[in-house]
Design a protein around this motif. Structure first.
Motif, PDB file in Angstrom:
ATOM      1  N   LEU A   5      -5.925   3.832  10.437  1.00  0.00           N
ATOM      2  CA  LEU A   5      -5.790   4.965   9.516  1.00  0.00           C
ATOM      3  C   LEU A   5      -4.532   5.736   9.907  1.00  0.00           C
ATOM      4  CD1 LEU A   5      -6.948   6.784   7.247  1.00  0.00           C
ATOM      5  CD2 LEU A   5      -8.142   8.066   9.041  1.00  0.00           C
ATOM      6  N   PHE A   6      -3.605   5.837   8.965  1.00  0.00           N
ATOM      7  CA  PHE A   6      -2.340   6.541   9.218  1.00  0.00           C
ATOM      8  C   PHE A   6      -2.312   7.830   8.419  1.00  0.00           C
ATOM      9  CE2 PHE A   6       2.302   6.989   7.996  1.00  0.00           C
ATOM     10  CZ  PHE A   6       2.655   7.630   9.177  1.00  0.00           C
ATOM     11  N   LEU A   7      -2.287   8.955   9.146  1.00  0.00           N
ATOM     12  CA  LEU A   7      -2.206  10.271   8.506  1.00  0.00           C
ATOM     13  C   LEU A   7      -0.782  10.807   8.663  1.00  0.00           C
ATOM     14  CD1 LEU A   7      -5.570  11.878   9.724  1.00  0.00           C
ATOM     15  CD2 LEU A   7      -5.105  10.636   7.592  1.00  0.00           C
ATOM     16  N   ASP A   8      -0.017  10.702   7.589  1.00  0.00           N
ATOM     17  CA  ASP A   8       1.365  11.191   7.610  1.00  0.00           C
ATOM     18  C   ASP A   8       1.379  12.682   7.281  1.00  0.00           C
ATOM     19  OD1 ASP A   8       4.073  11.102   7.890  1.00  0.00           O
ATOM     20  OD2 ASP A   8       4.479  10.045   6.016  1.00  0.00           O
ATOM     21  N   GLU A   9       2.352  13.393   7.836  1.00  0.00           N
ATOM     22  CA  GLU A   9       2.471  14.847   7.652  1.00  0.00           C
ATOM     23  C   GLU A   9       1.169  15.540   8.062  1.00  0.00           C
ATOM     24  OE1 GLU A   9       5.308  15.922   7.231  1.00  0.00           O
ATOM     25  OE2 GLU A   9       6.383  14.237   6.354  1.00  0.00           O
ATOM     26  N   ILE A  10       0.664  15.184   9.230  1.00  0.00           N
ATOM     27  CA  ILE A  10      -0.607  15.721   9.732  1.00  0.00           C
ATOM     28  C   ILE A  10      -0.558  17.231   9.900  1.00  0.00           C
ATOM     29  CG2 ILE A  10       0.026  15.402  12.170  1.00  0.00           C
ATOM     30  CD1 ILE A  10      -3.461  14.751  10.761  1.00  0.00           C
ATOM     31  N   GLY A  11       0.640  17.772  10.080  1.00  0.00           N
ATOM     32  CA  GLY A  11       0.795  19.224  10.246  1.00  0.00           C
ATOM     33  C   GLY A  11       0.413  20.011   9.014  1.00  0.00           C
ATOM     34  N   GLU A  12       0.315  19.339   7.845  1.00  0.00           N
ATOM     35  CA  GLU A  12      -0.037  20.018   6.590  1.00  0.00           C
ATOM     36  C   GLU A  12      -1.535  19.954   6.290  1.00  0.00           C
ATOM     37  OE1 GLU A  12       2.443  21.642   5.246  1.00  0.00           O
ATOM     38  OE2 GLU A  12       3.745  20.763   6.779  1.00  0.00           O
ATOM     39  N   LEU A  13      -2.299  19.368   7.202  1.00  0.00           N
ATOM     40  CA  LEU A  13      -3.743  19.236   6.971  1.00  0.00           C
ATOM     41  C   LEU A  13      -4.419  20.606   7.038  1.00  0.00           C
ATOM     42  CD1 LEU A  13      -5.601  16.722   6.572  1.00  0.00           C
ATOM     43  CD2 LEU A  13      -6.213  16.939   8.986  1.00  0.00           C
ATOM     44  N   PRO A  14      -5.226  20.975   6.035  1.00  0.00           N
ATOM     45  CA  PRO A  14      -5.915  22.279   6.052  1.00  0.00           C
ATOM     46  C   PRO A  14      -6.784  22.434   7.307  1.00  0.00           C
ATOM     47  CG  PRO A  14      -6.109  21.244   3.890  1.00  0.00           C
ATOM     48  CD  PRO A  14      -5.514  20.218   4.801  1.00  0.00           C
ATOM     49  N   LYS A  53       1.159  -5.176  15.131  1.00  0.00           N
ATOM     50  CA  LYS A  53       1.184  -5.671  16.516  1.00  0.00           C
ATOM     51  C   LYS A  53      -0.188  -5.600  17.180  1.00  0.00           C
ATOM     52  CE  LYS A  53       6.023  -4.498  17.436  1.00  0.00           C
ATOM     53  NZ  LYS A  53       6.945  -3.712  18.301  1.00  0.00           N
ATOM     54  N   SER A  54      -1.116  -4.882  16.560  1.00  0.00           N
ATOM     55  CA  SER A  54      -2.460  -4.741  17.151  1.00  0.00           C
ATOM     56  C   SER A  54      -3.300  -5.965  16.804  1.00  0.00           C
ATOM     57  CB  SER A  54      -3.143  -3.478  16.619  1.00  0.00           C
ATOM     58  OG  SER A  54      -3.536  -3.669  15.266  1.00  0.00           O
ATOM     59  N   ASN A  55      -4.503  -5.991  17.377  1.00  0.00           N
ATOM     60  CA  ASN A  55      -5.415  -7.105  17.091  1.00  0.00           C
ATOM     61  C   ASN A  55      -6.398  -6.777  15.976  1.00  0.00           C
ATOM     62  OD1 ASN A  55      -4.334  -8.728  19.179  1.00  0.00           O
ATOM     63  ND2 ASN A  55      -5.533  -7.597  20.704  1.00  0.00           N
ATOM     64  N   ARG A  56      -6.174  -5.669  15.296  1.00  0.00           N
ATOM     65  CA  ARG A  56      -7.132  -5.235  14.285  1.00  0.00           C
ATOM     66  C   ARG A  56      -7.004  -6.073  13.011  1.00  0.00           C
ATOM     67  NH1 ARG A  56     -10.140  -1.001  14.850  1.00  0.00           N
ATOM     68  NH2 ARG A  56     -10.025   0.102  16.825  1.00  0.00           N
ATOM     69  N   LYS A  57      -8.148  -6.484  12.495  1.00  0.00           N
ATOM     70  CA  LYS A  57      -8.182  -7.367  11.323  1.00  0.00           C
ATOM     71  C   LYS A  57      -8.300  -6.599  10.007  1.00  0.00           C
ATOM     72  CE  LYS A  57      -8.169 -10.843  14.161  1.00  0.00           C
ATOM     73  NZ  LYS A  57      -6.919 -11.601  14.376  1.00  0.00           N
ATOM     74  N   GLY A  58      -8.640  -5.300  10.117  1.00  0.00           N
ATOM     75  CA  GLY A  58      -8.815  -4.506   8.898  1.00  0.00           C
ATOM     76  C   GLY A  58      -7.498  -4.082   8.287  1.00  0.00           C
ATOM     77  N   GLU A  59      -7.582  -3.222   7.273  1.00  0.00           N
ATOM     78  CA  GLU A  59      -6.406  -2.780   6.527  1.00  0.00           C
ATOM     79  C   GLU A  59      -5.623  -1.694   7.262  1.00  0.00           C
ATOM     80  OE1 GLU A  59      -7.051  -1.647   2.473  1.00  0.00           O
ATOM     81  OE2 GLU A  59      -8.767  -2.995   2.256  1.00  0.00           O
ATOM     82  N   PHE A  60      -4.366  -1.555   6.862  1.00  0.00           N
ATOM     83  CA  PHE A  60      -3.558  -0.392   7.235  1.00  0.00           C
ATOM     84  C   PHE A  60      -3.663   0.585   6.073  1.00  0.00           C
ATOM     85  CE2 PHE A  60       0.501   1.928   6.985  1.00  0.00           C
ATOM     86  CZ  PHE A  60       0.537   2.495   8.252  1.00  0.00           C
ATOM     87  N   VAL A  61      -4.361   1.700   6.302  1.00  0.00           N
ATOM     88  CA  VAL A  61      -4.615   2.678   5.233  1.00  0.00           C
ATOM     89  C   VAL A  61      -3.796   3.931   5.517  1.00  0.00           C
ATOM     90  CG1 VAL A  61      -6.360   4.054   4.060  1.00  0.00           C
ATOM     91  CG2 VAL A  61      -6.938   1.767   4.897  1.00  0.00           C
ATOM     92  N   SER A  62      -2.953   4.293   4.561  1.00  0.00           N
ATOM     93  CA  SER A  62      -2.029   5.422   4.751  1.00  0.00           C
ATOM     94  C   SER A  62      -2.329   6.539   3.772  1.00  0.00           C
ATOM     95  CB  SER A  62      -0.585   4.934   4.551  1.00  0.00           C
ATOM     96  OG  SER A  62       0.323   6.001   4.596  1.00  0.00           O
TER      97      SER A  62
END
Length: 455
Positions: free
Chosen positions: A245-254, A193-202
């Motif tokens: 940039l999609f960071l899933d489970e961000i709570g587990e990040l060191p 839905k955004s106007n961003r032309k780059g990739e969706f990186v997960s």
């Protein structure tokens, strides 16, 4: 003409609820038990001595099973209509004489009037279900072409409304909710839905070992460390340039990586491992978690300043049990999706759908998807029945009243439970007397409640 029968035998047959008629080889009735008076609205003395051919012409019953036995010289079973609108499943059996000629024909029946009514009701429900399917297809067409998010429930409509308001901004978004609610799907929809032309990186922060997560996120220069590729590596942050940039489970990040992520959000710059020159990057950050980050902050496992940076826009995704209005749509979408994927033609009966709707889905949309995919792949029949479901789902109606607490009033829950119990009892017995005995109440109580609920 009368058939000579032992008195005790006749007394037993007269006590049967179903009618029993015996004719001779010419179709003349020689015996009729007491129940025939109820089924055919004739005194049994009028029936005895009459011809089945004459009674058939007068539509006392039609067709005559005795006539068909005489004509075919074989046992016959058929559905018979009586003059008082009853439907009977009638069987005609032959009694032979010593020379294997027909001597008598014994006809006995079972009332299937209620069964026929039930068939009619099922057909009506199936038609209604077909209309519901058409309605769902209509609503699906109304959704945006690239959207796979079902949102008929007020809870999910609020979520999509918030996403629409922030989609074309660069604000960081934090998606929270139980495991399996569809946070990844919503993050991807936000990017579309955004106007961003780059990739969706997960990236799933919990699936990458702590020793590798920094190199995965930021990349490294050639030969930056022992075992590093001589070509170096482009990190996921760099790949997300001009995208999301999609960071899933961000709570587990060191914690040590959290500090670098905070700088990345603030400065939009980062360092590859082994590189002294910063790199600028333009991306939209979306993070997701199924844990309580505020609790993790108290435990010292998550940075408070990072939390504030992540939760500029905080969207809480409701669990599936709080999205009852969406469940049927999701079911139909998934059946259609997996039928198409695997070249199958599976369908759900309305009883199966009822079981699925009553289940609480603790694993949310992911559990629902896994169950439907498994059923489509493993059930041999084209129609999926309640007995094909896992036991915990097939018996979900036992816990249904507790699931409804907080969503319905006590009166509504009690009435819904009473209706389910009455329906279950009626499936076992057609007689209100037997239903009353089963439920340990009076027969008038059963009649009154059936009438109250229109059952």
């Amino acid at each position: 003409m009368a058939l000579e029968i032992g008195e005790r035998w006749e007394e037993i047959v007269d006590g049967l609820y179903t009618d029993v008629i015996i004719t001779d080889k010419h179709g003349t009735i020689v015996y009729a038990n007491d129940s025939t008076e109820y089924w055919f609205k004739m005194n049994k003395d009028e029936i005895i001595g009459n011809s089945v051919f004459e009674l058939e012409k007068k539509r006392v019953f039609y067709p005559s099973v005795a006539r068909m036995v005489i004509e075919s010289s074989q046992k016959q079973t058929l559905i018979q209509q009586t003059r008082n609108e009853k439907k009977l499943l009638v069987t005609g059996n032959i009694i032979y004489d010593d020379k294997r000629n027909i001597e008598y024909i014994v006809c006995y029946s079972q009332d299937i009037t209620e069964i026929e009514k039930m068939k009619s009701y099922i057909k009506k429900v199936e038609n209604e279900l077909e209309n519901v399917k058409k309605e769902l297809q209509y609503y699906q067409k109304l959704q945006m072409e690239d959207s796979h998010v079902v949102a008929k429930s007020p809870n999910m409509q609020r979520v999509l409304s918030m996403m629409d308001r922030v989609a074309d901004t660069d604000a960081t978004v934090l998606l929270t909710g139980e495991s399996g609610v569809g946070k990844s799907l919503l993050a991807e929809q936000l990017h579309k839905k955004s106007n961003r032309k780059g990739e969706f990186v997960s990236i799933n922060c919990s699936s990458i070992p702590e020793s590798l997560i920094e190199s995965e996120l930021f990349g490294y220069k050639p030969g930056a460390f022992t075992g590093a590729s001589q070509k170096g590596k482009v990190g996921l942050v760099e790949k997300a340039h001009n995208g999301t940039l999609f960071l899933d489970e961000i709570g587990e990040l060191p914690v040590n990586v959290q500090a670098k992520l905070l700088m990345l959000i603030q400065e939009k710059t980062f360092y590859r491992i082994g590189d002294a020159q910063p790199k600028e990057v333009n991306f939209r950050l979306v993070a997701a978690t199924n844990v309580n980050l505020e609790e993790r902050i108290k435990e010292g496992a998550f940075r408070e300043d990072l939390y504030f940076r992540l939760s500029v826009i905080h969207i809480s995704i409701p669990p599936l049990r709080e999205r009852q209005e969406d469940l049927l749509n999701l079911l139909m979408n998934m059946i259609k999706k997996f039928n198409k994927r695997y070249g199958r033609h599976k369908d759900l009966t309305h009883e199966t759908i009822d079981c699925l709707l009553r289940y609480s889905w603790p694993g949310n949309v992911r559990e629902l998807s896994n169950i439907i995919e498994r059923l489509v792949l493993t059930i041999e029949e084209d129609v999926i029945l309640p007995e094909h479901l896992p036991e915990n789902i097939n018996t979900a109606h036992l816990a249904a009243p507790f699931i409804e607490v907080g969503h319905k009033s006590l009166k509504e829950i009690l009435e819904a439970t009473e209706i389910r119990v009455l329906k279950d009892a009626r499936e076992k017995y057609n007689s209100t007397t037997k239903m009353a005995k089963l439920l340990k109440v009076s027969q008038p109580t059963i009649v009154r409640k059936l009438k109250k609920y229109g059952l």
